[in-house]
Design a protein around this motif. Structure first.
Motif, PDB file in Angstrom:
ATOM      1  N   GLY A  72      46.794  42.636  48.302  1.00 25.67           N
ATOM      2  CA  GLY A  72      45.705  43.592  48.490  1.00 25.67           C
ATOM      3  C   GLY A  72      44.963  43.884  47.204  1.00 25.67           C
ATOM      4  N   ILE A  73      45.698  44.025  46.104  1.00 26.70           N
ATOM      5  CA  ILE A  73      45.064  44.266  44.803  1.00 26.70           C
ATOM      6  C   ILE A  73      44.234  43.058  44.391  1.00 26.70           C
ATOM      7  CG2 ILE A  73      45.536  44.546  42.335  1.00 26.70           C
ATOM      8  CD1 ILE A  73      47.930  46.323  43.199  1.00 26.70           C
ATOM      9  N   PHE A  74      44.777  41.862  44.562  1.00 32.96           N
ATOM     10  CA  PHE A  74      44.033  40.651  44.231  1.00 32.96           C
ATOM     11  C   PHE A  74      42.746  40.550  45.056  1.00 32.96           C
ATOM     12  CE2 PHE A  74      43.059  36.175  45.064  1.00 32.96           C
ATOM     13  CZ  PHE A  74      42.821  35.737  43.764  1.00 32.96           C
ATOM     14  N   THR A  75      42.865  40.830  46.344  1.00 37.39           N
ATOM     15  CA  THR A  75      41.691  40.777  47.212  1.00 37.39           C
ATOM     16  C   THR A  75      40.663  41.817  46.796  1.00 37.39           C
ATOM     17  OG1 THR A  75      43.079  40.018  49.039  1.00 37.39           O
ATOM     18  CG2 THR A  75      40.913  40.884  49.613  1.00 37.39           C
ATOM     19  N   GLY A  76      41.110  43.014  46.514  1.00 37.81           N
ATOM     20  CA  GLY A  76      40.191  44.071  46.080  1.00 37.81           C
ATOM     21  C   GLY A  76      39.482  43.727  44.782  1.00 37.81           C
TER      22      GLY A  76
ATOM     23  N   PHE B 281      30.403  43.516  38.638  1.00 35.75           N
ATOM     24  CA  PHE B 281      30.362  43.812  37.214  1.00 35.75           C
ATOM     25  C   PHE B 281      30.066  42.599  36.343  1.00 35.75           C
ATOM     26  CE2 PHE B 281      33.281  46.958  39.102  1.00 35.75           C
ATOM     27  CZ  PHE B 281      32.546  48.100  38.815  1.00 35.75           C
ATOM     28  N   HIS B 282      30.337  41.400  36.849  1.00 36.89           N
ATOM     29  CA  HIS B 282      30.133  40.170  36.083  1.00 36.89           C
ATOM     30  C   HIS B 282      29.296  39.193  36.905  1.00 36.89           C
ATOM     31  CE1 HIS B 282      32.982  41.399  33.020  1.00 36.89           C
ATOM     32  NE2 HIS B 282      33.846  41.691  33.987  1.00 36.89           N
ATOM     33  N   ASN B 283      28.108  38.892  36.403  1.00 36.23           N
ATOM     34  CA  ASN B 283      27.232  37.966  37.112  1.00 36.23           C
ATOM     35  C   ASN B 283      27.786  36.541  37.136  1.00 36.23           C
ATOM     36  OD1 ASN B 283      25.410  39.959  37.673  1.00 36.23           O
ATOM     37  ND2 ASN B 283      24.179  39.582  35.862  1.00 36.23           N
ATOM     38  N   SER B 284      28.576  36.191  36.151  1.00 35.07           N
ATOM     39  CA  SER B 284      29.088  34.826  36.055  1.00 35.07           C
ATOM     40  C   SER B 284      30.387  34.630  36.834  1.00 35.07           C
ATOM     41  CB  SER B 284      29.305  34.453  34.596  1.00 35.07           C
ATOM     42  OG  SER B 284      30.280  35.310  34.020  1.00 35.07           O
ATOM     43  N   CYS B 285      30.839  35.664  37.534  1.00 36.61           N
ATOM     44  CA  CYS B 285      32.089  35.578  38.285  1.00 36.61           C
ATOM     45  C   CYS B 285      31.934  34.600  39.444  1.00 36.61           C
ATOM     46  CB  CYS B 285      32.468  36.955  38.804  1.00 36.61           C
ATOM     47  SG  CYS B 285      34.035  36.977  39.660  1.00 36.61           S
ATOM     48  N   SER B 286      32.885  33.712  39.594  1.00 37.27           N
ATOM     49  CA  SER B 286      32.785  32.669  40.612  1.00 37.27           C
ATOM     50  C   SER B 286      33.201  33.144  41.999  1.00 37.27           C
ATOM     51  CB  SER B 286      33.636  31.476  40.214  1.00 37.27           C
ATOM     52  OG  SER B 286      34.995  31.870  40.148  1.00 37.27           O
ATOM     53  N   TYR B 287      33.684  34.362  42.135  1.00 43.83           N
ATOM     54  CA  TYR B 287      34.108  34.854  43.451  1.00 43.83           C
ATOM     55  C   TYR B 287      32.917  35.343  44.214  1.00 43.83           C
ATOM     56  CZ  TYR B 287      38.479  34.912  40.869  1.00 43.83           C
ATOM     57  OH  TYR B 287      39.532  34.580  40.092  1.00 43.83           O
TER      58      TYR B 287
ATOM     59  N   THR C 243      38.903  40.701  43.570  1.00 46.16           N
ATOM     60  CA  THR C 243      37.945  39.611  43.771  1.00 46.16           C
ATOM     61  C   THR C 243      36.720  40.068  44.558  1.00 46.16           C
ATOM     62  OG1 THR C 243      39.127  38.847  45.743  1.00 46.16           O
ATOM     63  CG2 THR C 243      39.676  37.787  43.635  1.00 46.16           C
ATOM     64  N   ILE C 244      36.837  41.153  45.299  1.00 43.59           N
ATOM     65  CA  ILE C 244      35.670  41.694  45.992  1.00 43.59           C
ATOM     66  C   ILE C 244      34.792  42.501  45.036  1.00 43.59           C
ATOM     67  CG2 ILE C 244      34.949  43.369  47.749  1.00 43.59           C
ATOM     68  CD1 ILE C 244      37.335  42.413  49.429  1.00 43.59           C
ATOM     69  N   VAL C 245      35.419  43.279  44.161  1.00 42.87           N
ATOM     70  CA  VAL C 245      34.678  44.182  43.282  1.00 42.87           C
ATOM     71  C   VAL C 245      34.184  43.487  42.015  1.00 42.87           C
ATOM     72  CG1 VAL C 245      34.910  46.292  41.897  1.00 42.87           C
ATOM     73  CG2 VAL C 245      35.891  46.183  44.175  1.00 42.87           C
ATOM     74  N   LEU C 246      34.911  42.514  41.517  1.00 45.82           N
ATOM     75  CA  LEU C 246      34.595  41.880  40.236  1.00 45.82           C
ATOM     76  C   LEU C 246      33.179  41.316  40.139  1.00 45.82           C
ATOM     77  CD1 LEU C 246      36.107  41.537  37.599  1.00 45.82           C
ATOM     78  CD2 LEU C 246      36.847  39.296  38.377  1.00 45.82           C
ATOM     79  N   PRO C 247      32.634  40.672  41.163  1.00 50.81           N
ATOM     80  CA  PRO C 247      31.265  40.155  41.042  1.00 50.81           C
ATOM     81  C   PRO C 247      30.214  41.241  40.835  1.00 50.81           C
ATOM     82  CG  PRO C 247      32.380  39.093  42.863  1.00 50.81           C
ATOM     83  CD  PRO C 247      33.267  40.197  42.394  1.00 50.81           C
TER      84      PRO C 247
END
Length: 110
Positions: free
Chosen positions: A92-96, A104-110, A98-102
């Motif tokens: 659940g933490i990993f999924t959360g 904050f970071h435009n270069s995030c591949s998720y 990977t959902i939120v990270l993009p």
């Protein structure tokens, strides 16, 4: 139930999209008109939105499955339930993340 419904919708969407290219014969102008007509109808019937909604349904089904599994395990065997809770929590933490990270970071591949 939700996962089976999602599978049915996936099959239907695949059939709809395969019909997009089916039966294209004739000269290029006729083919172009037919493809455009089919594309307009796919847009009119919101097929893209239906296809985009399918992963959300699968994630909801998985969430409900894990919730039911944890309720069952806590009633049957608390030691096993602790291990399962930790593993599901990590997922659940990993999924959360990977959902939120993009956001904050435009270069995030998720």
């Amino acid at each position: 139930m939700i996962s089976l419904s999602t599978a049915l919708l996936c099959i239907l969407a695949k059939q709809w999209l395969s019909e997009y290219n089916a039966g294209l014969t004739g000269d290029s102008r006729e083919i172009a008109r037919l493809r455009q007509h089919r594309l307009n109808n796919l847009a009119k019937w919101h097929v893209a939105e239906i296809v985009a909604f399918l992963p959300i349904l699968l994630q909801l089904a998985l969430l409900l499955f894990f919730a039911g599994l944890l309720v069952l395990l806590w009633n049957l065997h608390p030691a096993v339930a602790v291990v399962a809770s930790v593993l599901i929590g990590i997922l659940g933490i990993f999924t959360g993340v990977t959902i939120v990270l993009p956001s904050f970071h435009n270069s995030c591949s998720y």
